[in-house]
Design an enzyme around this catalytic site. Structure first.
Site, mmCIF file in Angstrom:
data_model
loop_
_atom_site.group_PDB
_atom_site.id
_atom_site.type_symbol
_atom_site.label_atom_id
_atom_site.label_comp_id
_atom_site.label_asym_id
_atom_site.label_seq_id
_atom_site.Cartn_x
_atom_site.Cartn_y
_atom_site.Cartn_z
ATOM 1 N N GLY A 244 0.829 -1.199 0.000
ATOM 2 C CA GLY A 244 0.000 0.000 0.000
ATOM 3 C C GLY A 244 0.865 1.251 0.000
ATOM 4 N N ILE A 471 -0.718 -5.584 5.156
ATOM 5 C CA ILE A 471 -0.443 -4.971 3.851
ATOM 6 C C ILE A 471 0.816 -5.559 3.214
ATOM 7 C CG2 ILE A 471 -1.703 -2.857 4.346
ATOM 8 C CD1 ILE A 471 0.884 -1.487 5.096
ATOM 9 N N LYS A 616 12.627 -11.989 10.837
ATOM 10 C CA LYS A 616 12.577 -12.131 9.385
ATOM 11 C C LYS A 616 11.680 -11.063 8.740
ATOM 12 C CE LYS A 616 12.477 -16.276 7.372
ATOM 13 N NZ LYS A 616 11.908 -17.565 6.923
ATOM 14 N N LYS A 684 8.159 -0.416 18.605
ATOM 15 C CA LYS A 684 8.117 0.921 17.989
ATOM 16 C C LYS A 684 7.698 0.902 16.520
ATOM 17 C CE LYS A 684 11.546 3.255 20.902
ATOM 18 N NZ LYS A 684 12.920 3.811 20.895
ATOM 19 N N VAL A 686 8.577 -0.885 12.454
ATOM 20 C CA VAL A 686 9.723 -0.868 11.541
ATOM 21 C C VAL A 686 9.321 -0.638 10.080
ATOM 22 C CG1 VAL A 686 11.203 -2.317 12.961
ATOM 23 C CG2 VAL A 686 9.602 -3.398 11.359
ATOM 24 N N GLU A 688 8.537 1.982 8.318
ATOM 25 C CA GLU A 688 8.928 3.170 7.554
ATOM 26 C C GLU A 688 10.341 3.658 7.816
ATOM 27 O OE1 GLU A 688 5.115 5.749 6.966
ATOM 28 O OE2 GLU A 688 4.800 4.431 8.664
#
Ligand code: FAD
Lengths: 721, 281
Positions: A244, A471, A616, A684, A686, A688
């Site tokens: 997306g 997504i 992974k 937290k 990951v 972006e």
């Protein structure tokens, strides 16, 4: 937390590789008809005539819908009245205005896709075209403040201006100063799976939609509002999504149009955008121009930063790229001014694209810091360490956790940064110039309210449900792990279901918030179910899964199942701590000095992002982000014809992204981080952060290789000769 | 855009049938479009451009397949010879190794399996990668109609942007090369490492030099060739002469200025290697 962390294979992997995973366009629906959009060829003006006769008479055609015969919809929100992040102002065939190139202006429905596509080409349109203004860098239109009251990004509303200290005085007094302008062109998302929608009416008032979306609930709200239905009459299902990256973060015009078409023909309707249609009507990164002014002492200690700029927006809707957000958070600096402005152009509305604000802002800031390092002859990594922010420079709050120093160290060591020769053009490989560059990566740790239901069955299995989306990031897998861990069950005994508005409400998958938000709800719902079971008695406070299997406990109480729901909210620690993920990017490039060809030959990224749920799938996210950063640095550019306003490269032949051969082996390193404050499971996100900083690291490496500073992306060959 | 129902595709098994069909069609003023690998034609169809609704699919004509070595330095490429055929041919490796370099950089493996040299030539794109190599090697295009055959030097084959020597009733049946002596060189300059539409292509065989993407057609650098043949080795002069034939423009893919600089740099590199012994494989 034993089940959390290991590189568990995707639980949906076998389905995906055998074709068993059904994406939106693949859901079998009886009597489905096929719709194809007709898009405007001009960028501004009016439709003066439409000849639909040929299309209507073409074989298999069921309907040709234009503004002349489209169903009348209730008043739609405008730029001023829109309600939320996902509430775009849409073009739903309600009038003859053309507001941008490739706007939907008609929809053709036929019994097969091929016949619909053919008929769509037979629709003849006459226009009255008006002059256009599509280029941020050439426009005479003045920048303005983004529209109040709403100008938020994915997770929170960010200020478009901020001030601390006295920047003017500090700049005047600074021993050295860097002042430069950086530009980024419009970029287009292009997930592998294009937008796809199937709309099925059940009578005149109830609608089910299979959609490729990052947010089933946002989809539901927007569809209900556009069509004038109660929200509960609309069900949205999205089980598998082929990427997306922000374009599917909110509803665009084709989704309600598919529902309108289905109503018109009295049959379910499937609408799939073609690759060229992914350019234009479904968002893009805005065009951006940023000016960064830095003042510093000879020792490299920052005295002041001014970061200001403008991004493009459409004439009729809102969007503001918050490129100054990382600048406010990254370095210790007593004096700071930031200003974000927008310019209305005759383009479709831009939107979030992977790491909005953070990736665009870090390109400018991290390039400018490199320029400062060059000016001062200080190593760029050392410069960043000298300005390390031990607390949030904006609020003064402590970080919930911050391991950026370890990220720098880990990545630099793996990369061999200490062997860098500082002089540009000083490292060569045969006739090729070799360059090394680095930059800081960062992304906020977003959490939004999310709910989940956990059900334990007498057969010893568990089902956990939340309406969220996968997504492509691995939501199915990591939520299964989180649940298995909380329940003390093997992963195989747990099933996680998602992608349905009939399930508990969760946020749109954007802002890297899904793992943290939904994960917290899943974790707590599972603990809740265990507790409920324990409270039935005979649990004695001991771990029931160890002492006595669920199955036996449930049987003893004569129960088939037990269920618990949890509604996760942001923790109150949010008010006491600043929360961000951090990372360090190191890049090596090789540049051919005779041809200007740039190839990235090595890249190392180290990231600290709280607890890693699955080594992974997390690695895949970070790797994908880094690769996209290379793409942003070297390739991506949506080209507009400045006179006609048309997008000129609306396919993957001319809109370039890297191919396999362009991407070297990339090292992704995790820096372990334990964060008790960020949310219940210490995550937290990951999705972006991997792209942030990357374009700057490449640009900085290109500078080191060639001595040329490229401030206008993409760094194409012609800019280096 | 063409509806599938409007498309006709004829698939002759022999060259004679094919040539007869072409003749009949052009006599009725309804020319047939020959189709080899279809890798250029499908793109135009898909983009809604309408080159034709009537196709003559050559793929079944076995006689047109393959690469043959003739004499000491000759190569004959059938009209259906693909890039993969070139990559797999020992004779091509030996006699015209830069054609293997070019073939390996065309598209991806799927395109290499289907795309033909004849299609590359007839499509007439100035950015074609196979054409500069063949042009620098003094290739001859063999055209045949039902009445007979004629041979046209590839260097004289183009009359303008995508305009070729071929008449509507003719097919390219082969491309012949007598590979001239001398050092060979192939340079394809693109933004990415593969699947790149060339910004500049240069191919050289001895003193013969051809450029792609710098003019409306692939061109020979005649002025420069004459200078070099007469013994000229001055780099600045060579670069100036190259730019007499290479006259690039600005477009979506690059700028004229960049292309001029790359041409100049490539010419300098080529000149530097010209008098060194030819590479062997
Ligand atoms: C993804 C992709 C990547 C590509 N990459 C490259 C690249 O890197 N470099 C490059 O140069 N090209 C590239 N191409 C273009 C194309 O593959 C080549 O030009 C190829 O050589 C065309 O050959 P074909 O047999 O497929 O031609 P076709 O599409 O079958 O035909 C092309 C033209 O030639 C005519 N024609 C074909 N055979 C004959 C014949 N025997 N007699 C008369 N006329 C004939 C056809 O009528 C048509 O006008 C690419 C194409 C695609 C789709």
């Amino acid at each position: 937390m034993k089940k959390i962390g290991p590189p568990v294979d995707r639980v949906d992997g076998p389905l995906k590789v055998t074709g068993g995973a059904r994406y939106a366009a693949e859901v079998p629906v009886a009597r489905v008809a096929h719709a194809v959009l007709v898009l405007s060829t001009i960028a501004r003006g009016r439709i003066t005539g439409m000849d639909t006769g040929k299309a209507e008479r073409a074989p298999g055609v069921l309907a040709v819908i234009t503004h002349k015969n489209a169903m009348h919809l209730p008043p739609q929100p405008t730029r001023e009245t829109r309600a939320s992040q996902g509430d775009h102002v849409l073009q739903l065939l309600q009038d003859d205005h053309v507001l941008y190139n490739r706007q939907p202006i008609a929809i053709v429905v036929a019994d097969t896709f091929e016949r619909a596509q053919h008929a769509a080409h037979l629709v003849a349109v006459r226009y009255e075209a008006a002059p256009v203004d599509v280029d941020l860098l050439r426009t005479r239109t003045a920048a303005r403040a983004p529209h109040p009251p709403y100008h938020g990004t994915v997770a929170q509303t960010l200020p478009v201006e901020s001030r601390r200290g006295d920047v003017a005085a500090a700049l005047a007094a600074a021993a050295v100063r860097v002042e430069e302008v950086y530009t980024i062109p419009a970029e287009t998302h292009n997930p592998m799976e294009p937008h796809a929608t199937i709309a099925v009416w059940h009578g005149p008032t109830h609608l089910t939609v299979y959609d490729s979306t990052q947010g089933v609930f946002e989809d539901q709200r927007k569809l209900a509002a556009s069509l004038g239905l109660p929200r509960e009459n609309v069900r949205v299902i999205s089980h598998y999504i082929g990427g997306g990256f922000g374009t599917k973060g909110a509803v665009w015009s084709h989704v309600p149009l598919a529902a309108m078409a289905a109503q018109k023909v009295g049959r379910p309707v499937k609408l799939v955008l073609s690759r060229p249609q992914m350019f234009g009507p479904v968002g893009a990164r805005p065009q951006i121009e940023q000016r960064v002014v830095i003042g510093a002492g000879r020792d490299g200690v920052l005295a002041a930063i001014r970061h200001e700029g403008r991004s493009s927006v459409s004439q009729f809707d809102q969007f503001c790229e918050h490129f100054t957000a990382p600048t406010r958070a990254l370095y210790k600096c007593p004096n700071l001014d930031t200003t974000e402005r927008v310019v209305s152009l005759d383009i479709a509305t831009p939107c979030q694209m992977r790491a909005p604000g953070e990736v665009t802002g870090t390109f400018a800031l991290e390039s400018a810091l490199d320029e400062l390092a060059v000016k001062l002859a200080i190593d760029p990594l050392e410069l960043r360490l000298r300005n390390y922010a031990e607390t949030d420079p904006e609020t003064g709050r402590p970080w919930s956790s911050k391991s950026l120093r370890q990220c720098y160290q880990t990545a630099a060591e793996k990369f061999g940064w200490s062997r860098k020769k500082p002089q540009p053009r000083s490292m060569v490989d045969g006739k090729l110039l070799v360059g090394w560059g680095m930059a800081t990566a960062t992304y906020p740790a977003n959490v939004r309210p999310a709910s989940a239901i956990a059900t334990l069955f007498a057969d010893g299995t568990a089902l956990v449900r939340a309406g969220t989306q996968d997504i492509g990031t691995g939501t199915y897998t990591v939520m299964t792990q989180v649940a298995a861990d909380a329940l003390g069950l093997p992963v195989e005994k747990v099933r996680f279901e998602l992608g349905d508005t009939d399930m508990p409400e969760t946020p749109t998958s954007g802002g890297s918030c899904t793992a943290a938000s939904v994960g917290s709800a899943v974790h707590q719902a599972c603990l809740g179910a265990r507790e409920k079971l324990a409270r039935l008695g005979n649990g004695g406070g001991a771990d029931p899964s160890v002492d006595e299997p669920f199955a036996a406990q449930l049987a003893r109480h004569g129960m088939k199942r037990i269920e618990a729901r949890y509604d996760a909210k942001q923790l109150e620690t949010r008010d006491r701590y600043a929360m961000r993920a951090f990372g360090a990017q190191f890049v090596e490039v090789r540049v051919d000095p005779e041809l200007g060809e740039v190839r990235v030959s090595r890249a190392v990224g180290a990231f600290a992002a709280g607890r890693i749920l699955n080594a992974k799938t997390a690695r895949s996210q970070l790797l994908g982000g880094m690769i996209w950063g290379i793409s942003m640095a070297l390739h991506e550019n949506t080209v507009y014809d400045p006179k006609l306003g048309r997008i000129m490269n609306n396919d993957l032949s001319e809109y370039l992204v890297p191919v396999n051969l362009d991407i070297p082996a990339i090292d992704v390193l995790f820096v372990p981080e334990d964060d008790p404050y960020v949310n219940e499971i210490g995550v937290k996100g990951v999705g972006e952060i991997g792209i942030t900083g990357m374009a700057a690291a490449v640009a900085n490496a290109v500078y080191h290789a060639t001595g040329r500073r490229i401030r206008d992306l993409p760094i194409t060959l012609d800019k280096l000769l | 855009m063409i509806a599938a129902a409007d498309l006709t595709v004829q698939r002759p098994r022999t060259l004679k049938q094919a040539l007869q069909l072409l003749r009949d069609a052009s006599a009725e003023n309804q020319p047939l479009t020959p189709m080899a690998g279809g890798t250029d034609l499908f793109v135009t169809l898909n983009m809604g451009q309408r080159p034709s609704a009537r196709y003559l699919d050559l793929w079944a004509i076995e006689k047109l397949r393959g690469v043959e070595a003739t004499g000491k330095r000759g190569l004959v490429f059938g009209a259906l010879a693909t890039y993969t055929d070139c990559i797999e041919s020992k004779a091509v490796h030996k006699r015209l190794p830069i054609l293997v370099d070019a073939a390996r950089q065309v598209g991806g493996v799927q395109i290499q399996n289907r795309g033909t040299l004849a299609g590359n030539i007839e499509n007439g794109s100035p950015a074609a990668d196979g054409v500069p190599v063949l042009m620098a090697a003094d290739a001859t295009v063999v055209l045949r109609s039902i009445d007979g055959e004629r041979r046209v030097p590839l260097a004289a084959y183009y009359h303008g942007y995508r305009k070729t020597e071929r008449r509507a009733d003719e097919l390219i049946v082969a491309v012949e090369v007598e590979v001239p002596d001398g050092t060979q060189r192939f340079d394809k300059v693109g933004t990415r490492a593969a699947q790149a539409i060339s910004k500049v292509v240069m191919a050289a065989v001895g003193h013969r030099l051809a450029f792609g993407s710098v003019a409306p057609t692939v061109v020979r650098a005649r002025a420069l060739e004459a200078y070099v043949e007469a013994g000229g080795r001055d780099v600045a002069e060579a670069q100036r002469l190259a730019l007499e034939d290479a006259r690039p423009i600005d477009d979506v893919r690059s700028t004229a200025e960049y292309r001029r600089r790359v041409v100049a740099n490539l010419v300098a590199a080529w000149l530097g290697g010209l008098d060194k012994p030819p590479r062997t494989r």
